[in-house]
Design an enzyme around this catalytic site. Structure first.
Site, PDB file in Angstrom:
ATOM      1  CE1 TYR A 144      -0.188  -0.686  -6.433  1.00 39.21           C
ATOM      2  CE2 TYR A 144      -0.832   0.149  -4.236  1.00 39.21           C
ATOM      3  CZ  TYR A 144      -0.235  -0.385  -4.866  1.00 39.21           C
ATOM      4  OH  TYR A 144       0.982  -1.114  -4.381  1.00 39.21           O
ATOM      5  CG  ASP A 239      -8.952   0.217  -2.430  1.00 42.06           C
ATOM      6  OD1 ASP A 239      -8.549   0.246  -1.087  1.00 42.06           O
ATOM      7  OD2 ASP A 239      -7.950  -0.198  -2.991  1.00 42.06           O
ATOM      8  CE  LYS A 267      -1.818   4.136   1.468  1.00 44.57           C
ATOM      9  NZ  LYS A 267      -2.406   3.505   0.356  1.00 44.57           N
TER      10      LYS A 267
HETATM   11  C1  LIG Z   1      -2.193   2.051  -0.275  1.00 42.41           C
HETATM   12  C2  LIG Z   1      -3.310   1.371  -1.134  1.00 42.41           C
HETATM   13  C3  LIG Z   1      -3.390   0.105  -1.060  1.00 42.41           C
HETATM   14  C4  LIG Z   1      -2.376  -0.807  -0.770  1.00 42.41           C
HETATM   15  O1  LIG Z   1      -2.133  -0.993   0.559  1.00 42.41           O
HETATM   16  P1  LIG Z   1      -0.781  -1.539   1.335  1.00 42.41           P
HETATM   17  O2  LIG Z   1      -0.949  -1.208   2.696  1.00 42.41           O
HETATM   18  O3  LIG Z   1       0.289  -0.693   0.899  1.00 42.41           O
HETATM   19  O4  LIG Z   1      -0.792  -2.756   0.859  1.00 42.41           O
HETATM   20  C5  LIG Z   1      -4.522  -0.311  -1.727  1.00 42.41           C
HETATM   21  N1  LIG Z   1      -5.316   0.461  -2.134  1.00 42.41           N
HETATM   22  C6  LIG Z   1      -5.447   1.747  -1.929  1.00 42.41           C
HETATM   23  C7  LIG Z   1      -6.621   2.519  -2.537  1.00 42.41           C
HETATM   24  C8  LIG Z   1      -4.214   2.245  -1.373  1.00 42.41           C
HETATM   25  O5  LIG Z   1      -4.169   3.732  -1.410  1.00 42.41           O
END
Ligand SMILES: *Cc1c(COP(=O)(O)O)cnc(C)c1O
Length: 430
Positions: A144, A239, A267
């Site tokens: 994701y 990511d 985060k």
């Molecule tokens: C949470 C998450 C996102 C998206 O971040 P948001 O602040 O919710 O837009 C993207 N990549 C990873 C790996 C994530 O866990």
């Protein structure tokens, strides 16, 4: 457990908010029942509107690694608030946090702050495309990367939970530039690269996926991706929105010793405030406006209150590396305890652990990719989830999420969690 206030609020919320929530996974769709409305949190605990108190393993999906209402972060925010909430002009703190990020994550030579993980990944792909002059990119199934159009294809997390891996509103034109490969499968990447020779701008991956449950990279997998990307001139993007500053100061790339060209963060980086960032090699980041031609902007980017929270968080983690050893020990204790319970009950479920990220897959299959993850018994997980709540433990409300530990979690808390797991597995399996 009385939850009448949450039930009433959820019903009220339906009238003015789509589905009653501002982010889908909060709605408890995949586990059933009514989401709890939270009125406060402290340390390892969250308190709902009915004053029920839970030990919690969501930690705002990661950011609360130091526990809720950390006094240092709270004080930094309070101080920043007194100087106005936003200027739309540069501040010294933005340099401080940029320098600190470059120090903690050495593959990042320059970094741009944004307001969410979604913005970070969308922007990173744009920059990789601008830099290489290529259109396509490779995405891993079950990873994701936020809700940007081009990522909502075989996406994990809320997207899986909701059963809409391909969201309406994402055009075919967009989807055709997203190439898909299973996690932990080097040959699939080689095949895609050969079929799209000279057309792939980037390979984006959660180095340790936490959005299809927690999956661990096989030996040599990440290194092989590095080798292929080097050979093909593809920008390798890790990511690390979830793993950054969580698995180690320098994230998964530090743990596995593989250096990406670009990294996306979110985060933890905001200490609980809405912050994201993307960065990487200087020669790539020089493509970002106003240094270069790839446009990316944000009215509230680098917001002074958010930077105060983030800087305090990162400084703490940088100055206290023992946080990671402590979290790893607690993770080990929890995972070991769960394995013993599963053995005693002769349940064949999988437990995955890395540092302070942990997950139980309700399946007998070893989980190495998204297809394996989808063999889990999500109905049983739903029963387990609610039994855990009844026993005072608040887990992420989906089988496809990692659990996140914080340093506020005590040994006694872990014992309580294990007792709750023991009871709740019986409820799920009766
Ligand atoms: C949470 C998450 C996102 C998206 O971040 P948001 O602040 O919710 O837009 C993207 N990549 C990873 C790996 C994530 O866990």
């Amino acid at each position: 457990m009385d939850n009448n206030k949450s039930v009433a609020l959820f019903s009220k919320a339906q009238h003015s908010i789509p589905g009653g929530v501002n982010s889908p996974v909060r709605a408890f769709k995949s586990v059933g029942g009514t989401p709890l409305f939270i009125k406060g949190a402290e340390g390892a605990y969250m308190i709902d509107e009915n004053d029920n108190k839970y030990i919690e393993l969501i930690n705002s999906w990661g950011p609360m690694i130091l526990g809720h209402a950390n006094p240092d972060i709270t004080a930094a925010v309070q101080e920043a608030v007194n100087n106005s909430l936003s200027f739309g002009a540069p501040t010294a703190k933005e340099i401080d946090i940029a320098e600190l990020i470059c120090e903690m994550v050495p593959s990042i030579e320059k970094v741009r702050m944004v307001n969410s993980g979604t913005e970070a990944t969308m922007s990173a792909i744009r920059v990789a495309r601008g830099y290489t002059g290529r259109d396509k990119f490779i995405k891993i199934e079950g990873c994701y990367h936020g809700h940007g159009d081009s990522f909502l294809i075989a996406a994990g997390s809320g997207a899986v939970t909701m059963g809409v891996p391909n969201s309406p509103g994402v055009t075919e034109g967009t989807a055709k530039d997203t190439l898909l490969a299973p996690y932990n499968d080097v040959e699939a990447i080689e095949k895609l690269v050969a079929e799209n020779k000279g057309e792939v701008a980037a390979l984006i991956i959660e180095p340790v996926p936490g959005n299809m449950g927690l999956v661990i990279p096989n030996e040599g997998y990440l290194q092989s991706l590095r080798t292929i990307c080097d050979r093909e001139g593809i920008v390798l993007i890790f990511d690390e929105v979830m793993t950054g500053f969580r698995l180690a100061k320098g994230g998964a790339q530090e743990v596995f010793g593989v250096t990406p060209d670009m990294t996306t963060l979110g985060k933890i980086i905001g200490g609980g405030m809405p912050v994201g960032a993307y960065g990487g090699k200087k020669e790539i980041m020089e493509y970002v406006a106003p240094a270069g031609p790839v446009y990316q902007a944000g009215t509230l980017s680098g917001n002074p209150v958010a930077m105060a929270a983030g800087l305090t968080m990162l400084n703490y983690l940088n100055d206290h590396p023992e946080v990671y050893t402590e979290l790893a020990q607690k993770g080990e204790k929890l995972a070991q305890g769960i394995k013993e319970i599963l053995d005693a009950k002769q349940l064949p479920y999988q437990v995955t652990l890395l540092g302070s990220m942990i997950c139980i897959f309700f399946t007998a299959e070893k989980v190495e990719n998204f297809a394996d993850a989808q063999t889990t018994d999500t109905e049983k997980f739903g029963k387990f989830f609610h039994a855990m709540l009844d026993n005072g433990v608040y887990l992420p409300p989906s089988q496809y999420e990692s659990w996140f530990m914080s340093v506020a979690l005590t040994e006694e808390n872990i014992d309580s969690i294990l007792k709750a797991i023991d009871k709740s597995l019986d409820v799920a399996n009766q």
